[in-house]
Design an enzyme around this catalytic site. Structure first.
Site, mmCIF file in Angstrom:
data_model
loop_
_atom_site.group_PDB
_atom_site.id
_atom_site.type_symbol
_atom_site.label_atom_id
_atom_site.label_comp_id
_atom_site.label_asym_id
_atom_site.label_seq_id
_atom_site.Cartn_x
_atom_site.Cartn_y
_atom_site.Cartn_z
ATOM 1 C CE LYS A 1 -22.762 3.863 5.113
ATOM 2 N NZ LYS A 1 -22.629 4.537 3.830
ATOM 3 C CE LYS B 1 -15.639 16.140 6.895
ATOM 4 N NZ LYS B 1 -15.708 15.233 5.754
ATOM 5 C CE LYS C 1 -27.098 17.013 6.678
ATOM 6 N NZ LYS C 1 -26.161 17.458 5.657
#
Ligand code: TRP
Length: 334
Positions: free
Chosen positions: A116, A197, A200
């Site tokens: 991050k 993977k 969404k």
């Protein structure tokens, strides 16, 4: 099994919106199978969700929606404790105590934190502290087993270290929780790129199926799923696309991959995909219907959350008061 033999299972997710069939087949379905023999707690970690930019009204909506989705997927609130993290006093209190035992370097080493920060956006200290709050979520209930994905392995290691450090510094208090990584669930892959993977956050909506997708949308997404060269409906290392569809089919039908392969001997991908589409449509139908029913029943959801928070709070206070006494806080007068 007597109540005292029952192990405590705890796992959590951030309320990020509507779940995919990957979340369902890979995780939630397994949690459901644990309900009868374990004491299960499922906090919805809204406090973790504010470590990154977000909209308050949206967070509130997503949190309630996730509770409804969990119930729709079979996490029966009569058999487990569903609650919102911020409803229970103790998560942040324990996180503070654990944080005072955790070297900064350990937090800076976390891959998720490094990923991050590498993106260059400004970082708040909550994001650095995130794994300590997660450790508190787990230790506050003395969880024995924590089913998580591979990406949370490092955070679980930190949780175990924090528990050991507390036990060593003060006295034996916490159980050392066992991670249950990946478990037996299917690893559902992207319908468009079966090397990744299913997620969404994928830009391509055709890559994933949401629990609330309409039947026709589901059929279309599966019809357009990437398959492999060749024409045989068979799982194998060079057949990642077909293997993924077989595993999705088996996840919903309860039959084995081999049984499904046998059904399609001599048939092509077209027939196969049609059949997968129907199995997914039928598998999701009761989930979608239950979700729609529960989500609009505000009174029912409020009741679930109230009971869940009360139950969790009772357990949390037990450990929290022990911890506060051991670290030298003056006992609180109630
Ligand atoms: N960090 C976890 C994730 O992103 C969510 C989480 C928070 C969690 N607290 C937890 C998972 C406690 C398991 C146990 O997936």
């Amino acid at each position: 099994m007597s109540d005292t033999d029952r192990k405590t299972v705890l796992t959590a997710a951030q309320p990020t919106g509507i779940l995919t069939i990957g979340n369902y087949l890979g995780a939630i379905k397994n949690w459901v199978s644990l309900l009868d023999d374990h004491d299960c707690l499922f906090p919805l970690v809204d406090m973790h969700a504010i470590t990154v930019p977000y909209e308050p009204a949206d967070l509130r909506k997503r949190t309630r929606s996730l509770v409804a989705q969990y119930i729709a997927c079979g996490l029966d609130p009569e058999k487990c404790t569903l609650f919102i993290q911020s409803h229970v006093v103790g998560h942040t209190e324990l996180a503070w105590v654990l944080g005072c035992l955790t070297p900064i370097g350990e937090l800076q080493r976390m891959t998720q934190f490094k990923d991050k920060t590498a993106k260059g956006a400004p970082i708040n200290s909550g994001l650095l502290f995130y794994p300590v709050l997660m450790a508190a979520d787990i230790l506050l209930y003395n969880a024995d087993i924590v089913p998580v994905g591979e990406d949370q392995k490092q955070h679980l290691e930190l949780t175990r270290n924090a528990a050991e450090r507390f036990n060593h510094t003060y006295s034996e208090t916490f159980k050392i929780p066992e991670p249950k990584i990946g478990t037996t669930g299917a690893r559902v892959l992207s319908l468009q790129d079966p090397t990744r993977k299913m997620s969404k956050s994928d830009d391509n909506q055709g890559a994933y199926i949401l629990l609330t997708d309409e039947p026709d949308v589901i059929r279309k997404k599966i019809a357009r799923a990437v398959t492999d060269s060749g024409s045989e409906v068979k799982s194998g290392p060079d057949k990642a696309g077909v293997a993924n569809l077989l595993s999705i089919m088996s996840g919903f039908s309860g039959k084995s991959i081999e049984e499904h392969e046998a059904e399609f001997v001599g048939k092509g991908y077209g027939d196969f995909k049609k059949a997968v589409g129907e199995v997914v449509v039928e598998g999701l139908r009761p989930i979608r219907e239950k979700f729609e029913e529960v989500e609009k029943d505000k009174g029912y959801l409020d009741g679930v959350l109230k009971a869940g928070a009360e139950n969790a709070q009772k357990k949390a206070y037990k450990i929290l008061s022990k911890v506060q006494r051991k670290v030298g806080f003056v006992e609180r007068f109630r």
